[in-house]
Enzyme design. Structure first.
Site, short mmCIF file in Angstrom:
data_model
loop_
_atom_site.label_atom_id
_atom_site.label_comp_id
_atom_site.label_asym_id
_atom_site.label_seq_id
_atom_site.Cartn_x
_atom_site.Cartn_y
_atom_site.Cartn_z
N ARG A 35 0.82 -1.22 0.00
CA ARG A 35 0.00 0.00 0.00
C ARG A 35 0.85 1.27 0.00
O ARG A 35 0.43 2.30 -0.52
CB ARG A 35 -0.94 -0.01 1.21
N LYS A 197 -19.29 -17.28 -0.01
CA LYS A 197 -20.76 -17.25 -0.02
C LYS A 197 -21.37 -16.52 -1.21
O LYS A 197 -20.84 -15.51 -1.64
CB LYS A 197 -21.24 -16.56 1.25
N GLY A 353 -10.19 -8.95 -1.34
CA GLY A 353 -9.16 -9.37 -0.39
C GLY A 353 -8.51 -10.71 -0.65
O GLY A 353 -7.29 -10.79 -0.84
N GLY A 376 -13.47 -4.01 -0.18
CA GLY A 376 -14.85 -3.55 -0.08
C GLY A 376 -15.18 -2.49 -1.12
O GLY A 376 -16.25 -2.50 -1.74
P1 AMP Z 1 -14.69 -14.35 0.21
O1 AMP Z 1 -14.19 -13.44 1.29
O2 AMP Z 1 -16.16 -14.48 0.14
O3 AMP Z 1 -14.05 -14.03 -1.13
O4 AMP Z 1 -14.23 -15.84 0.62
C1 AMP Z 1 -12.90 -16.22 0.68
C2 AMP Z 1 -12.81 -17.49 1.46
O5 AMP Z 1 -13.60 -18.49 0.86
C3 AMP Z 1 -11.43 -18.06 1.57
O6 AMP Z 1 -10.97 -17.95 2.88
C4 AMP Z 1 -11.58 -19.51 1.16
O7 AMP Z 1 -10.92 -20.41 2.03
C5 AMP Z 1 -13.07 -19.72 1.25
N1 AMP Z 1 -13.53 -20.82 0.39
C6 AMP Z 1 -13.26 -21.01 -0.91
N2 AMP Z 1 -13.79 -22.15 -1.35
C7 AMP Z 1 -14.43 -22.73 -0.31
C8 AMP Z 1 -15.16 -23.94 -0.13
N3 AMP Z 1 -15.34 -24.78 -1.16
N4 AMP Z 1 -15.67 -24.20 1.08
C9 AMP Z 1 -15.48 -23.33 2.09
N5 AMP Z 1 -14.79 -22.18 2.00
C10 AMP Z 1 -14.27 -21.87 0.81
#
Ligand code: AMP
Length: 395
Positions: A35, A197, A353, A376
């Site tokens: 950064r 999610k 992130g 974000g």
């Molecule tokens: P996000 O912040 O929504 O982009 O989510 C990132 C996180 O999703 C990372 O820490 C990954 O470990 C997790 N992730 C990716 N694939 C899976 C999965 N199949 N099951 C559970 N967590 C996951």
């Protein structure tokens, strides 16, 4: 869009909102200077014009004045990265600061203390913003990471500068990259959405559905789609309250002629652990007691084909639990495909992130066109929202 190049900073004091919210270790040393490096070209431009810089930032989430969050700890690292000795004042408003600013000569840099030592910063307090505004002749916002917040130093302050305000080089580049992907793109355009999610990506999916040709879905959210389509997902991550929405997204995509690509196979595990037993199965046939933690080899081949044909690529979110070695392959293979397409002339933007962490960890950061610095803020732009920090400069 007013940028640095619209100004000559000779004999001017630029008050620059930077994002120096860098990670520190337990010895309070900076562990990642990305950064700081990202703000360098803006700061150097002001100095080379013959002006001086007053840098303001937040660091962490202090509750009042907490020494562990003092920007004092990063002065040496900022000096190293910029190659110019940085002065520091242990407040961001008040007589001491005014005096330090008065003494500041052309070619010099002054770093102010953590803005969030004052609760007025996050509250967007107008009087606090006005005090900050008195420190500089021209306001420069170069903090993309906080551009989605209407804080005193990111947004409210801008009203005190009339037309003497602009985007720094970093913020301008971030805006330009997202614009290039969503509005000024070369087709075919592919967006890869991974991560945990569906719920955190809905806004993005809805906004980009008619802007892109392909959406590749991966990561944990895969299984909400697969379950919605009637597949067996065992104990994989799922949002049962989003099943109807997943179907709605698939139908909308069909209507708009946007192709959605789901993983056809998965690396499944009998525990959420790197030491778990694993096997590779069809994503629709995951047995009870097993969970999908990465996409499988056939999926990587399918995704690689889509990416190889793309001219514009957006990547947000890992395709598996890449933090564990045994479930990182899908994310690494995806990174390789994007790097190859970029080498062949595609424009690729990586943001959010965890995908940024992944490209750095696996050495792809220099092999994509642009890595965004804002999680974000980038998500909100991809959702089609206008960010207060950007609005404040544009108006
Ligand atoms: P996000 O912040 O929504 O982009 O989510 C990132 C996180 O999703 C990372 O820490 C990954 O470990 C997790 N992730 C990716 N694939 C899976 C999965 N199949 N099951 C559970 N967590 C996951």
């Amino acid at each position: 869009m007013k940028t640095l190049n619209d100004f000559n900073f000779e004999n001017k004091k630029a008050i620059i909102r930077v994002d120096f919210n860098v990670p520190l270790n337990d010895k309070l040393q900076v562990t990642d200077t990305t950064r700081i490096e990202a703000a360098k070209s803006t700061i150097i431009k002001v100095l080379e014009d013959g002006g001086s810089c007053i840098l303001m930032s937040h660091l962490g989430r202090p509750k009042g004045k907490e020494d562990q969050f003092s920007l004092r700890h990063i002065v040496d690292e900022v000096t190293n990265v910029l190659g110019v000795q940085v002065q520091f004042v242990d407040d961001c408003i008040g007589d001491k600061v005014t005096q330090a600013v008065t003494n500041l000569e052309n070619g010099e840099i002054l770093l102010l203390e953590n803005l969030r030592f004052y609760e007025e910063e996050k509250k967007g307090d107008v009087a606090f913003a006005e005090k900050l505004s008195k420190l500089g002749d021209i306001y420069v916002n170069d903090a993309f990471g906080t551009a989605h917040r209407a804080h005193a130093s990111t947004t409210i302050i801008a009203q005190f500068f009339n037309d003497k305000k602009c985007f720094g080089n970093l913020l301008a580049k971030e805006i330009e990259s997202i614009h290039k992907v969503l509005n000024d793109n070369e087709k075919p355009v592919t967006a890869i959405l991974g991560g945990a999610k569906v719920s955190s990506k809905i806004g993005v999916i809805e906004n980009i559905l008619d802007k892109v040709d392909h959406i590749i879905v991966g990561g944990g959210m895969t299984f909400t789609f697969i379950k919605a389509l009637g597949g067996n997902i065992g104990n994989s991550l799922v949002e049962d309250d989003k099943l109807a929405l997943a179907l709605e997204i698939l139908n909308k995509a069909k209507a708009k002629n946007t192709q959605i690509h789901l993983p056809v196979d998965a690396v499944i595990a009998d525990d959420f652990s790197n030491d778990a037993n694993t096997q590779i199965v069809d994503t629709t046939k995951i047995p009870e007691g097993w969970m999908g933690l990465d996409c499988g080899p056939q999926t990587s081949i399918n995704f690689a084909k889509v990416i190889a044909n793309s001219k514009t690529i957006l990547w947000n979110g890992p395709l598996g639990v890449f933090e564990m070695d045994n479930f990182a392959t899908g994310t690494i293979e995806l990174g390789k495909s994007i790097a190859k397409a970029t080498k062949n002339g595609a424009f690729s933007l990586v943001g959010g992130g965890d995908s940024v962490a992944a490209v750095k960890q696996f050495g792809f950061a220099n092999k994509v066109s642009y890595v965004s610095t804002g999680g974000g803020a980038m998500l909100e732009m991809l959702e089609g929202k206008s960010l207060p920090g950007i609005e404040a400069i544009s108006n």
